[in-house]
Design an enzyme around this catalytic site. Structure first.
Site, PDB file in Angstrom:
ATOM      1  N   THR A  49      57.307  -5.885  23.186  1.00 20.21           N
ATOM      2  CA  THR A  49      58.575  -6.440  22.702  1.00 20.21           C
ATOM      3  C   THR A  49      59.752  -5.683  23.303  1.00 20.21           C
ATOM      4  O   THR A  49      60.766  -6.275  23.680  1.00 20.21           O
ATOM      5  CB  THR A  49      58.644  -6.398  21.162  1.00 20.21           C
ATOM      6  OG1 THR A  49      57.555  -7.173  20.656  1.00 20.21           O
ATOM      7  CG2 THR A  49      59.951  -6.963  20.634  1.00 20.21           C
ATOM      8  N   CYS A  50      59.615  -4.384  23.426  1.00 23.97           N
ATOM      9  CA  CYS A  50      60.687  -3.547  23.970  1.00 23.97           C
ATOM     10  C   CYS A  50      61.022  -3.961  25.397  1.00 23.97           C
ATOM     11  O   CYS A  50      62.188  -4.067  25.778  1.00 23.97           O
ATOM     12  CB  CYS A  50      60.259  -2.082  23.957  1.00 23.97           C
ATOM     13  SG  CYS A  50      59.637  -1.506  22.360  1.00 23.97           S
ATOM     14  N   ASP A  51      59.994  -4.197  26.185  1.00 23.52           N
ATOM     15  CA  ASP A  51      60.153  -4.498  27.605  1.00 23.52           C
ATOM     16  C   ASP A  51      60.516  -5.960  27.861  1.00 23.52           C
ATOM     17  O   ASP A  51      61.249  -6.263  28.789  1.00 23.52           O
ATOM     18  CB  ASP A  51      58.850  -4.150  28.339  1.00 23.52           C
ATOM     19  CG  ASP A  51      59.033  -4.092  29.847  1.00 23.52           C
ATOM     20  OD1 ASP A  51      59.944  -3.383  30.309  1.00 23.52           O
ATOM     21  OD2 ASP A  51      58.254  -4.746  30.558  1.00 23.52           O
TER      22      ASP A  51
END
EC number: 1.11.1.27
Length: 161
Positions: A49-51
């Site tokens: 999700t971060c990337d």
């Protein structure tokens, strides 16, 4: 440790960034002093999700956010400075989002926003959150519920500025 809240002063501590001269420590006091900063934290560089969403949203909306009087946007993670630099390069953050390493989770713990991800083999990490900080004083605190990605997003932060 108590979680940071609106009206609190940002805690003392340091971040690490890679510069042309190598790893450099930056004091939180100096980083936040005299400017409005949107600080967001992710559980880990290059994680799904971060990337795919979190960092790219802030890169994409950087102009809109800065257009609302924000001097700096910073992404913090419990990763080393070399990983944060590589992630920033892969996401084209230059001039848009500053990449801050909190390698030992010391600053994340000072904020009261750490989490235990040892079950996933990731050790102590930062929760997914965003803060709006004006001259070192917290104006907004947005902490995600486990497994969610809503209130720490660039779009949500834009509604608060």
């Amino acid at each position: 440790m108590v979680m940071i809240k609106v009206g609190d002063k940002m805690p003392a501590g340091t971040f690490t960034q890679i510069t042309k001269d190598g790893p450099q420590k930056i004091s939180a006091e100096d980083f936040f002093k005299g400017r409005k900063v949107v600080l967001f934290s992710v559980p880990g560089a290059f994680t799904p999700t971060c990337d795919a969403k979190h960092l790219p949203g802030f890169v994409e909306k950087a102009g809109d956010i800065k257009g609302k009087g924000v001097d700096a946007i910073a992404c913090m993670a419990v990763n080393d400075a070399f990983v944060m630099k590589a992630w920033g390069k892969s996401q084209n953050t230059d001039g848009k989002v500053e990449m801050l390493a909190d390698g030992n989770a010391e600053y994340t713990k000072a904020l009261g926003l750490d989490m235990d991800a040892t079950g996933f083999g990731m050790g102590i990490r930062g929760q997914r959150f965003s803060l709006v900080v004006d001259n070192g004083v917290v104006k907004q605190v947005n902490v995600e519920q486990k497994g969610e990605f809503k209130v720490s997003s660039a779009d949500f932060v834009l509604t608060q500025l």
